[in-house]
Write an enzyme that holds these catalytic residues in place. Sequence first.
Site, PDB file in Angstrom:
ATOM      1  N   ASP A 102      13.810 -14.172  63.117  1.00 14.50           N
ATOM      2  CA  ASP A 102      14.440 -15.488  63.032  1.00 14.50           C
ATOM      3  C   ASP A 102      14.656 -15.937  61.592  1.00 14.50           C
ATOM      4  OD1 ASP A 102      11.860 -15.919  62.224  1.00 14.50           O
ATOM      5  OD2 ASP A 102      11.293 -17.178  63.913  1.00 14.50           O
ATOM      6  N   GLY A 103      14.208 -15.111  60.633  1.00 13.51           N
ATOM      7  CA  GLY A 103      14.397 -15.483  59.224  1.00 13.51           C
ATOM      8  C   GLY A 103      13.440 -16.564  58.752  1.00 13.51           C
ATOM      9  N   ARG A 132      12.901  -3.321  44.984  1.00 16.92           N
ATOM     10  CA  ARG A 132      11.848  -2.453  45.534  1.00 16.92           C
ATOM     11  C   ARG A 132      12.292  -0.990  45.477  1.00 16.92           C
ATOM     12  NH1 ARG A 132      10.290  -6.421  49.591  1.00 16.92           N
ATOM     13  NH2 ARG A 132      11.005  -8.333  48.626  1.00 16.92           N
ATOM     14  N   ASP A 191       9.450  -0.295  51.184  1.00 20.50           N
ATOM     15  CA  ASP A 191      10.227  -1.528  51.006  1.00 20.50           C
ATOM     16  C   ASP A 191       9.353  -2.648  50.447  1.00 20.50           C
ATOM     17  OD1 ASP A 191       9.260  -1.033  53.781  1.00 20.50           O
ATOM     18  OD2 ASP A 191       9.688  -3.166  54.009  1.00 20.50           O
ATOM     19  N   ASP A 243       5.316  -9.067  48.420  1.00 22.04           N
ATOM     20  CA  ASP A 243       5.298  -9.218  49.876  1.00 22.04           C
ATOM     21  C   ASP A 243       3.889  -9.293  50.446  1.00 22.04           C
ATOM     22  OD1 ASP A 243       7.991  -9.310  49.815  1.00 22.04           O
ATOM     23  OD2 ASP A 243       8.338  -7.699  51.247  1.00 22.04           O
TER      24      ASP A 243
HETATM   25  P1  AMP Z   1       7.561  -6.787  56.072  1.00 20.52           P
HETATM   26  O1  AMP Z   1       6.747  -5.905  56.970  1.00 20.52           O
HETATM   27  O2  AMP Z   1       7.145  -8.230  56.096  1.00 20.52           O
HETATM   28  O3  AMP Z   1       7.699  -6.257  54.694  1.00 20.52           O
HETATM   29  O4  AMP Z   1       9.027  -6.829  56.709  1.00 20.52           O
HETATM   30  C1  AMP Z   1       9.783  -5.690  57.030  1.00 20.52           C
HETATM   31  C2  AMP Z   1      11.210  -6.088  57.295  1.00 20.52           C
HETATM   32  O5  AMP Z   1      11.282  -7.036  58.363  1.00 20.52           O
HETATM   33  C3  AMP Z   1      11.900  -6.734  56.106  1.00 20.52           C
HETATM   34  O6  AMP Z   1      13.232  -6.331  56.131  1.00 20.52           O
HETATM   35  C4  AMP Z   1      11.769  -8.212  56.402  1.00 20.52           C
HETATM   36  O7  AMP Z   1      12.758  -8.985  55.771  1.00 20.52           O
HETATM   37  C5  AMP Z   1      11.938  -8.221  57.927  1.00 20.52           C
HETATM   38  N1  AMP Z   1      11.296  -9.412  58.534  1.00 20.52           N
HETATM   39  C6  AMP Z   1       9.979  -9.701  58.604  1.00 20.52           C
HETATM   40  N2  AMP Z   1       9.786 -10.881  59.218  1.00 20.52           N
HETATM   41  C7  AMP Z   1      11.003 -11.363  59.562  1.00 20.52           C
HETATM   42  C8  AMP Z   1      11.477 -12.551  60.204  1.00 20.52           C
HETATM   43  N3  AMP Z   1      10.649 -13.488  60.659  1.00 20.52           N
HETATM   44  N4  AMP Z   1      12.802 -12.683  60.350  1.00 20.52           N
HETATM   45  C9  AMP Z   1      13.654 -11.759  59.906  1.00 20.52           C
HETATM   46  N5  AMP Z   1      13.304 -10.625  59.301  1.00 20.52           N
HETATM   47  C10 AMP Z   1      11.979 -10.422  59.110  1.00 20.52           C
HETATM   48 MG    MG Z   2       8.522  -6.718  53.050  1.00 19.24          MG
END
Ligand code: AMP
Ligand code: MG
Length: 526
Positions: free
Chosen positions: A137-138, A202, A273, A283
């Site tokens: 949901d961003g 990254r 990433d 992150d």
């Molecule tokens: P992370 O494990 O937090 O590094 O996230 C891995 C990927 O999932 C990245 O591309 C993040 O931007 C995406 N992501 C994580 N949480 C959300 C969220 N609530 N809405 C949209 N994308 C997300």
């Molecule tokens: Mg991340």
Amino acid sequence: MQNILEIKFKNIFVESFLGDHSLDSSSRETLGVLYAKINPTPVSGPVLLAWSSDLASELGMPFPKNPQELGLFAGNNLNPSMIPYSARYGGHQFGHWAGQLGDGRAITLGEIHLAEKKIYEIQLKGAGVTPYSRRGDGRAVLRSSLREFVMSEAMFYLNVPTTRALCLVTTGDDVVRDMFYNGRPEYEPGAIVTRIAPSFLRFGNFEILFAKGEIENLKKLTMWTIDRFYPQIYGDNFESKVFLFFKEVCEHSLLMVIEWLRVGFVHGVMNTDNMSILGLTIDYGPFSMMDQYQEDFTPNTTDLPGRRYAFIKQPSILFWNLQRLATALSGLVNAQNIFENYLANFEQNFLDQYYKMMSAKLGLRGQPSEEIINLVQLLKEVLVLGHFDMTLFFVKFKSAISEDKLEHKIKILQEASYLTICPEVGEKIKFFFNLYTSIVTNSHLQIKDIEQVMSKENPQFIPRNYLLHQCAQELERGDSSLLDRLMKALKNPYSEGLQKDDPDLLKLAPDWATRTPGCSTLSCSS
Ligand code: AMP
Ligand code: MG
């Protein structure tokens, strides 16, 4: 000071590379570009919870004085000089190529220009959907945003390379999350953290370009990154510059991981990433500071079966991640084995720095001898067998070294243990102290010099997970007193004065914390 809506921001990244200019937020692959322009999605009722005033003054960022100015940190208002975007990147997650990922909930608003090549990106995390949101949901919830806000600032003052956080805003909108992945999602308050870094690039930004065969873009990104962030790199030709760039990234990232091991930080999701090209901790998700010293500790519930991202595995995972970066950069050079040849020394480099760092935690400086390596091995056994707290052990050790009697030393160390020290472990500790004392005596070191080194290497205060958990719960009830105390303590984490000012923040993690989800283990659901 100007207000935030009038400052002139830069957009160097956007202007330097190809991007998707459609402003379309629908989920998609964005081939051939490095970013997609996207505007934040407004929220209903932003409230400022925390503001890093020292960072703000360093950046020349004025405190938001009215709803319009605060709106900028919630995605409700834009400064006209900003060109917001989300970056396109890919990554290896848990050992597998995951394809395109990208900023799914982070939006860079613009860049603050302080001096020639001294530029900071200002980025909102949790500001709404982007083309890279996929099923997400961003948005971000308060508990995770608070954790990122506090921890990234704490890392800065602990002297660990990190991205920073300028402010924390609640949005007034609830977000649904299945925190325990148990099929029972709940509403949680939404929040946005404003993050600051010279760059949020990254390994994954480079990997996606290689994976998709976009070699011209990869070349441009690499040259740009060298020029902006590694200007000291000097090479006669392009290939040698790329190699020196890789070497710098290896060195910076290794330094970061050594610092994690020094303070007891476990990142929890070292996917490529989540690896900064500048060697910054980036992150903050299901991370944790370690309470009891356990080398296989991982805070991330998703990581529990394999413990890929456990505390002591972080250097070898960094090595694995650097191999992935090497593969991406191999698209730019003919002599592919230059990266492999360099990485062949990684383990030895790591061990040299690791023993140096660990011996400095014991107050010993200089190149570690075989004797010191044995001492550090023994120290690790003592930490494990004695069920010691990673942080408090070193604090108490410093008080113990000036005691004459071994029994008194052990009595002091007992205060840093989660269990009563039994006679067998007591014997091990005595053995350790004897070796330590003989090393100190033979090297003619003064106790006061040793103590001085120890004070600089060993923090008194770390933001323990249970404190962050309590802080989030209190904030949800509208009480910010613990947040205020944490923010005060984290600015001087090495100060012995904290023992007097706020001793409760320095204690062992309480018993209940190890049994409470969110305190000991965390999910990625944030
Ligand atoms: P992370 O494990 O937090 O590094 O996230 C891995 C990927 O999932 C990245 O591309 C993040 O931007 C995406 N992501 C994580 N949480 C959300 C969220 N609530 N809405 C949209 N994308 C997300
Ligand atoms: Mg991340």
